[in-house]
Write an enzyme that holds these catalytic residues in place. Structure first.
Site, short mmCIF file in Angstrom:
data_model
loop_
_atom_site.label_atom_id
_atom_site.label_comp_id
_atom_site.label_asym_id
_atom_site.label_seq_id
_atom_site.Cartn_x
_atom_site.Cartn_y
_atom_site.Cartn_z
N SER A 161 4.38 -1.07 55.33
CA SER A 161 4.02 -1.36 56.73
C SER A 161 2.73 -2.16 56.73
CB SER A 161 3.78 -0.04 57.49
OG SER A 161 3.23 -0.30 58.77
N TYR A 218 -0.11 8.31 58.17
CA TYR A 218 0.87 7.23 58.03
C TYR A 218 0.26 6.06 57.25
CZ TYR A 218 4.52 3.88 59.36
OH TYR A 218 5.54 2.95 59.34
N1 LIG Z 1 9.61 0.67 63.32
C1 LIG Z 1 8.45 0.13 62.96
O1 LIG Z 1 7.69 -0.39 63.79
C2 LIG Z 1 8.06 0.10 61.51
C3 LIG Z 1 6.97 -0.70 61.15
C4 LIG Z 1 6.57 -0.73 59.81
C5 LIG Z 1 7.25 0.01 58.88
N2 LIG Z 1 8.31 0.80 59.26
C6 LIG Z 1 8.97 1.59 58.23
O2 LIG Z 1 10.33 1.22 58.13
C7 LIG Z 1 11.11 2.37 57.78
C8 LIG Z 1 12.24 2.56 58.78
O3 LIG Z 1 11.68 2.76 60.07
P1 LIG Z 1 12.58 2.75 61.40
O4 LIG Z 1 11.69 2.31 62.50
O5 LIG Z 1 13.88 2.08 61.16
O6 LIG Z 1 12.81 4.33 61.58
P2 LIG Z 1 14.04 5.18 62.17
O7 LIG Z 1 13.47 6.47 62.59
O8 LIG Z 1 14.81 4.37 63.17
O9 LIG Z 1 14.96 5.37 60.89
C9 LIG Z 1 14.52 6.12 59.79
C10 LIG Z 1 15.72 6.64 59.01
O10 LIG Z 1 15.22 7.41 57.91
C11 LIG Z 1 15.95 8.63 57.84
N3 LIG Z 1 15.11 9.68 57.23
C12 LIG Z 1 14.02 10.28 57.75
N4 LIG Z 1 13.56 11.23 56.92
C13 LIG Z 1 14.39 11.21 55.83
C14 LIG Z 1 14.45 11.96 54.63
N5 LIG Z 1 13.56 12.94 54.38
N6 LIG Z 1 15.41 11.67 53.74
C15 LIG Z 1 16.33 10.71 53.98
N7 LIG Z 1 16.35 9.97 55.13
C16 LIG Z 1 15.39 10.22 56.03
C17 LIG Z 1 16.29 8.96 59.29
O11 LIG Z 1 17.40 9.87 59.37
C18 LIG Z 1 16.62 7.57 59.84
O12 LIG Z 1 17.99 7.24 59.66
C19 LIG Z 1 10.12 3.53 57.69
O13 LIG Z 1 9.69 3.72 56.37
C20 LIG Z 1 8.97 3.07 58.55
O14 LIG Z 1 7.75 3.70 58.21
C21 LIG Z 1 8.73 0.85 60.55
#
Ligand SMILES: NC(=O)c1ccc[n+]([C@@H]2O[C@H](COP(=O)([O-])OP(=O)(O)OC[C@H]3O[C@@H](n4cnc5c(N)ncnc54)[C@H](O)[C@@H]3O)[C@@H](O)[C@H]2O)c1
Length: 239
Positions: free
Chosen positions: A130, A143
């Site tokens: 991130s 985070y």
């Molecule tokens: N959305 C944002 O703005 C953003 C920005 C930067 C980085 N990220 C990173 O991108 C990744 C995905 O984020 P997103 O926004 O798509 O989130 P999201 O919540 O839409 O999806 C996350 C997925 O991870 C799964 N998950 C959660 N805990 C788990 C575990 N213990 N074991 C296996 N699966 C698990 C959930 O079931 C879900 O399907 C994350 O690592 C997040 O930190 C997101």
């Protein structure tokens, strides 16, 4: 079709960025496998396995199943993660452990089993870190720490396993419009507008825009790219 017949594992492939990544890799010809705590949540994947990345035994079992079925692992997109927007003084040790457990220790478990499977023929790891691993975003100390840790882990793997033909890189997204962030900003529309405008491109990313960066890093187009961070943040960290 840069990933034709490559076996690509995506953790957290059932939602948001992970789901878009499964779809993008499949569109590029990959055999995609989603490992998600929410079983059966990734219909786009060739195989969808229930797996909690915080549990090393479950990750090991899932990788065994993928190798039994498809023979190898070429790419691992280490994406599963959770958010926590709580200031330092209100963060409990349990909340800290949970965020580090999923985002960093989960990444360690996934990377370890992926690298072991990639040793014979090489491969590519793509971590979804991130921009919060590069710059501090407000009230997210656990985070931010977890994502800075992921960047360090990715660089260490890049250095240690380059001689085995294994590349390791991070994508560092700005805010992406996913279920995670919709939940974070629900009821805070003015704050959402402010954060959107903090990105010089004045909007949040689409999950597909992050998936496109990951597909590049997973592919041979990035054959000489390892140990780095591809920042996909609409200019946020450049300001
Ligand atoms: N959305 C944002 O703005 C953003 C920005 C930067 C980085 N990220 C990173 O991108 C990744 C995905 O984020 P997103 O926004 O798509 O989130 P999201 O919540 O839409 O999806 C996350 C997925 O991870 C799964 N998950 C959660 N805990 C788990 C575990 N213990 N074991 C296996 N699966 C698990 C959930 O079931 C879900 O399907 C994350 O690592 C997040 O930190 C997101």
């Amino acid at each position: 079709m840069r990933l034709r017949d490559r076996v690509c594992i995506v953790t957290g492939g059932g939602s948001g960025i992970g789901l878009a990544t499964v779809r993008r890799l499949a569109a590029e010809g990959a055999i995609t496998v989603s490992l998600d705590i929410d079983a059966g949540s990734a219909p786009a994947a060739a195989l969808s396995l229930a797996c909690d990345v915080t549990d090393d035994a479950q990750v090991a079992h899932a990788f065994d199943e993928v190798v039994a079925r498809f023979g190898r692992v070429d790419v691992a997109v280490v994406n599963a993660g959770i958010a926590l927007e709580v200031p330092l003084l209100d963060t409990t040790p349990e909340q800290w452990s949970r965020v580090i457990g999923v985002n960093l220790t989960g990444a360690f478990h996934t990377a370890r089993h992926a690298v072991r499977r990639m040793l014979p023929d090489g491969g590519a790891l793509v971590f979804h870190a991130s921009m919060s691993g590069l710059v501090a975003t407000a009230d997210e100390p656990a985070y931010c720490a977890s994502k800075a840790g992921v960047i360090g882990l990715s660089r260490a793997i890049a250095v240690d396993y380059a001689s085995h033909g294994i590349r390791s890189n991070c994508v560092c997204p700005g805010v992406v419009d996913t279920p995670m962030t919709r939940q974070q900003f629900a009821g805070h529309e003015r704050f959402r507008d402010l954060v959107e405008r903090a990105h010089p491109l004045s909007r949040f990313a689409l999950p597909e825009e992050i998936a496109a960066a990951s597909a590049f890093l997973a592919s041979d187009d990035a054959a000489f790219v390892t140990g780095t961070e591809l920042v996909v943040d609409g200019g946020y960290t450049a300001r």
